[in-house]
Scaffold this active site. Structure first.
Site, PDB file in Angstrom:
ATOM      1  N   ASP A 211     101.969 -15.589  22.975  1.00 18.00           N
ATOM      2  CA  ASP A 211     102.491 -16.744  22.246  1.00 18.00           C
ATOM      3  C   ASP A 211     103.057 -16.285  20.914  1.00 18.00           C
ATOM      4  OD1 ASP A 211     103.054 -19.454  21.554  1.00 18.00           O
ATOM      5  OD2 ASP A 211     101.278 -20.109  22.650  1.00 18.00           O
ATOM      6  N   HIS A 257     108.654 -27.340  31.348  1.00 15.92           N
ATOM      7  CA  HIS A 257     109.252 -28.652  31.094  1.00 15.92           C
ATOM      8  C   HIS A 257     109.829 -28.771  29.691  1.00 15.92           C
ATOM      9  CE1 HIS A 257     105.471 -30.943  29.354  1.00 15.92           C
ATOM     10  NE2 HIS A 257     105.643 -29.777  28.787  1.00 15.92           N
TER      11      HIS A 257
END
Length: 350
Positions: A211, A257
């Site tokens: 991340d 998404h």
């Protein structure tokens, strides 16, 4: 003749006002949200936890003026967030569990994110529909998470909520057969709650959270709070600029998404290079599978439209098509009814 001419007028009026009530009910939803967010700004539910109060006492604690304050408290009773007995207000069950600071289920971080970032982006829905462009500066400049992670206290509150929301799917991920694999990378894995669940349930696994670098201190603090584990490490990077670490399995949870189809394909091609032969990619998102998506999935999709770069919810068939195009063999894993997620495991040939 008068009777005949009156019929069209009469038929144009709803017999019971149900149509108008439906419209007003939707409008009231916005006002109800303002009640909730205003109460959160004042930390009202934390003030009341274990300490019921009269309207005058609670108004004094919060610095509010009567009689408007009492109408506000009564409104929260109407929402089921407060209860009243003998003239004293107390938290309702949902408020006590999810709106009191310090509780394991505290949702304040996510509500703060909605108030500061997501709701202002929704104000530009019409513009987003006309242009297809996100309505927040950070997304227009590249990555909406960059601005989100600039404020560490706000980031940690947001991640608290994300960990809570992910706890259910974490258990389903751990229920998969991991015996054939020894390592995984959680792409966009934040503080590592998913990774920690997996290595706790499957001690033979080692995991990496991949991340943005600003999250590493939050990751380290969270892992320490969970008791620490040498089996999970942090790898800082931007997955559009840096290749993910190599592993048997790459997990993309609530990642695809956020981005448009071309970016999804870029990520999955990068994943195919990083996954070892015989490994897999695991994808979970609130995908849609019916001809008419649920309201939940539709609102989530529109949230991605206004807040992210080309993001939207997508269908299970689309997910399978992208995975096949990038060299994987996808299968959808059945989850219990009521789980607002779809889980897909896509295998890479040996």
């Amino acid at each position: 003749m008068n009777s005949h001419s009156s019929r069209p007028e009469q038929s144009a009026q709803p017999a019971d006002g149900a149509g108008a009530g439906q419209v007003m009910g939707i409008l009231f939803g916005h006002w109800q949200t303002k009640l909730l967010l205003t109460a959160m700004d004042a930390d009202l539910f934390t003030h009341l936890s274990g300490s019921p109060a009269t309207a005058d006492e609670l108004a004094a604690r919060l610095g509010y003026r009567m009689p408007g304050a009492e109408s506000f408290f009564v409104g929260l009773v109407g929402l089921g967030l407060l209860e009243t007995d003998g003239g004293r207000y107390a938290n309702g069950p949902a408020a006590e569990q999810h709106l009191v600071r310090g509780r394991p289920g505290f949702m304040g971080g996510y509500l703060q994110f909605c108030q500061r970032e997501l709701n202002p982006a929704w104000d530009g829905l019409g513009e987003a529909l006309r242009t297809g462009e996100p309505q927040n500066r950070a997304a227009r400049e590249g990555n909406p998470y960059h601005s989100l992670y600039e404020d560490k206290p706000a980031t940690d509150l947001f991640l608290d909520s994300m960990d809570m929301f992910n706890s259910g799917i974490a258990a389903h991920l751990a229920d998969l057969d991991w015996s054939r694999w020894t390592s995984f990378v959680d792409v966009g894995g934040a503080r590592g709650n998913i990774a920690h669940e997996l290595v706790s349930r499957h001690p033979h696994l080692t995991g990496t959270v991949f991340d943005l670098p600003p999250l590493e201190p939050s990751f380290a603090a969270h892992m320490a709070g969970l008791g620490g584990t040498a089996a999970v490490s942090f790898h800082g990077g931007d997955f559009f600029a840096d290749p993910p670490p190599e592993a048997d399995v790459l997990v993309f949870g609530h990642v695809l998404h956020n981005w448009g189809p071309e970016d999804r394909l870029r990520l999955l091609r990068s994943a195919h290079r990083a996954v070892r032969p015989g490994g897999a990619v695991i994808v979970y998102d609130p995908m849609v599978g019916d001809a008419v998506p649920s309201l939940y999935a539709t609102l989530a999709s529109l949230s991605m439209l206004v807040w992210s770069n080309g993001g939207r919810e997508y269908s299970v068939d689309e997910c399978h098509a992208w995975l096949k195009e990038t060299g994987f063999r996808p299968e959808t894993v059945a989850l219990p009814d009521g789980v607002n997620e779809v889980l897909v495991v896509a295998h890479k040939d040996s």
